[in-house]
Enzyme design. Structure first.
Site, mmCIF file in Angstrom:
data_model
loop_
_atom_site.group_PDB
_atom_site.id
_atom_site.type_symbol
_atom_site.label_atom_id
_atom_site.label_comp_id
_atom_site.label_asym_id
_atom_site.label_seq_id
_atom_site.Cartn_x
_atom_site.Cartn_y
_atom_site.Cartn_z
ATOM 1 N N CYS A 14 0.814 -1.219 0.000
ATOM 2 C CA CYS A 14 0.000 0.000 0.000
ATOM 3 C C CYS A 14 0.850 1.272 0.000
ATOM 4 C CB CYS A 14 -0.946 0.007 1.194
ATOM 5 S SG CYS A 14 -2.152 -1.328 1.118
ATOM 6 N N HIS B 67 -3.317 7.715 2.029
ATOM 7 C CA HIS B 67 -3.693 6.361 1.606
ATOM 8 C C HIS B 67 -5.132 6.112 2.036
ATOM 9 C CE1 HIS B 67 -3.712 2.204 0.750
ATOM 10 N NE2 HIS B 67 -3.592 1.782 2.001
ATOM 11 N N ASN C 282 -9.926 0.333 -0.577
ATOM 12 C CA ASN C 282 -8.464 0.376 -0.511
ATOM 13 C C ASN C 282 -7.903 -0.260 -1.787
ATOM 14 O OD1 ASN C 282 -5.761 0.039 0.030
ATOM 15 N ND2 ASN C 282 -6.051 -0.815 2.079
#
Ligand code: UT7
Length: 319
Positions: free
Chosen positions: A114, A246, A276
């Site tokens: 990520c 993020h 996500n």
């Protein structure tokens, strides 16, 4: 004058298929209410069969190049962040290079899950600052839903597919990437990993996550690295025009905004619609806010992300 990497274009691509929380609730023991309350996610995009990470990446890159007013032939570096490469090798970046018709320079992947886009941005920025590249495509692209365990409601509801890209161009002045800050701590492996790979099981594996553990690290490590970026530039949080975080969990995003005294209007949020998307989440959010005119030239933007490794980082950019 300082040589910097100026963001001259952004682009994004999301697969056409949208899966809502209610769609998932028909498949597994979950509810729209739980997912929205715990994460802020309402829906996610899912790549079609045969639609690969390289396809999403190439589409986002074409848009970023068009926005920059540049041709593919101008690019002499491609750094692609992904956890879901088309194949074990070669680098998905080389597939994108070929799709775009680029035949010079270097193309390679970066793997920091990520945090991948922030890592890729740091790599490309350093190539440009060192004079080894002039025009770089930095891409975050994922078909993350392909590595989910659809029997694990604790992870299956959290992720989506997509790609975002930026074009960096060498420029002299005070605009551009001001600094990047990368960290990792391999002791955090068990908190978030995929239980397979070419060297261990020979199979791809699926995502395993201790959600609460990752949440705890995210809140503390992201706050630390944002502060590190501000300190490195002698700035205070009041000088931040935009936080582009993020997009893992609305509660983490809100926590960061509160910690640095940023009003909701200064935070770009896409987690509700994209979920996500791992390495794609930051460039997708950046492209949205640049595209709709919220983020303007000269403004100070903080990018941050954390994920498996654990690996995390931040970048401070004057657009
Ligand atoms: O991008 C990489 C970084 N990743 C992250 O930042 C993720 C960080 N972690 C999180 O965002 C949160 O920890 C989650 C959203 C993953 C989970 O939220 P939580 O508040 O930590 O919930 P939990 O895992 O402690 O689970 C609470 C309850 C459990 O039930 P019991 O044991 O209390 O009866 C779970 O079984 O919620 C249950 N649960 C669900 N219920 C309905 C877990 N997943 C679901 C679900 N639907 N999808």
């Amino acid at each position: 004058m300082t040589r910097r990497s100026l963001i001259v274009g952004t682009g994004a691509y999301l697969p056409a298929k949208v899966v809502t929380n209610d769609d998932l609730a028909r498949q597994m023991d979950t509810t729209d209410e739980w997912i929205q309350q715990r994460t802020g996610i309402r829906q996610r995009h899912v790549a079609a069969e045969g639609e690969l990470t390289s396809h999403l990446a190439a589409k986002a890159s074409e848009k970023a190049l068009a926005q920059a007013g540049l041709k593919a032939a101008d690019v002499d570096l491609i750094v692609l962040a992904t956890t879901t490469p088309d194949e074990t090798f070669p680098a998905t970046a080389t597939r994108v290079q070929a799709m775009l018709g680029i035949t010079r320079g270097a193309a390679f992947d970066v793997q920091a899950v990520c945090a991948g886009f922030v890592y890729a941005l740091a790599v490309a920025d350093n190539f440009i600052k060192a004079g080894q590249a002039e025009t770089a495509l930095v891409i975050g692209a994922e078909t993350f839903t392909r590595i989910l365990d659809w029997n694990d409601r604790g992870t299956a509801v959290l992720f989506g597919d997509g790609a975002g890209a930026v074009v960096l161009k060498a420029a002299y002045g005070d605009r551009g990437v001001l600094s990047t800050h990368l960290h990792s701590d391999g002791r955090g492996h068990d908190a978030l990993y995929v239980d397979g790979g070419p060297s261990s099981t020979g199979k791809v594996g699926v995502v395993k996550m201790q959600g609460k553990e990752v949440f705890r690290h995210a809140v503390s490590k992201l706050a630390q690295v944002i502060q590190e970026a501000l300190d490195a530039n002698g700035m205070k949080s009041e000088q931040i025009d935009w936080l582009v975080p993020h997009q893992a969990n609305r509660r983490i995003i809100d926590g960061m905004a509160d910690k640095f005294g940023l009003s909701k209007e200064k935070v770009v949020v896409t987690v509700d619609r994209h979920a996500n998307t791992s390495a794609a989440s930051v460039p997708l959010a950046l492209d949205e806010a640049v595209g709709d005119g919220r983020i303007r030239p000269g403004q100070v933007v903080v990018l941050e992300a954390i994920g498996g490794g654990l690996a995390w980082g931040a970048a401070l950019v004057r657009m």
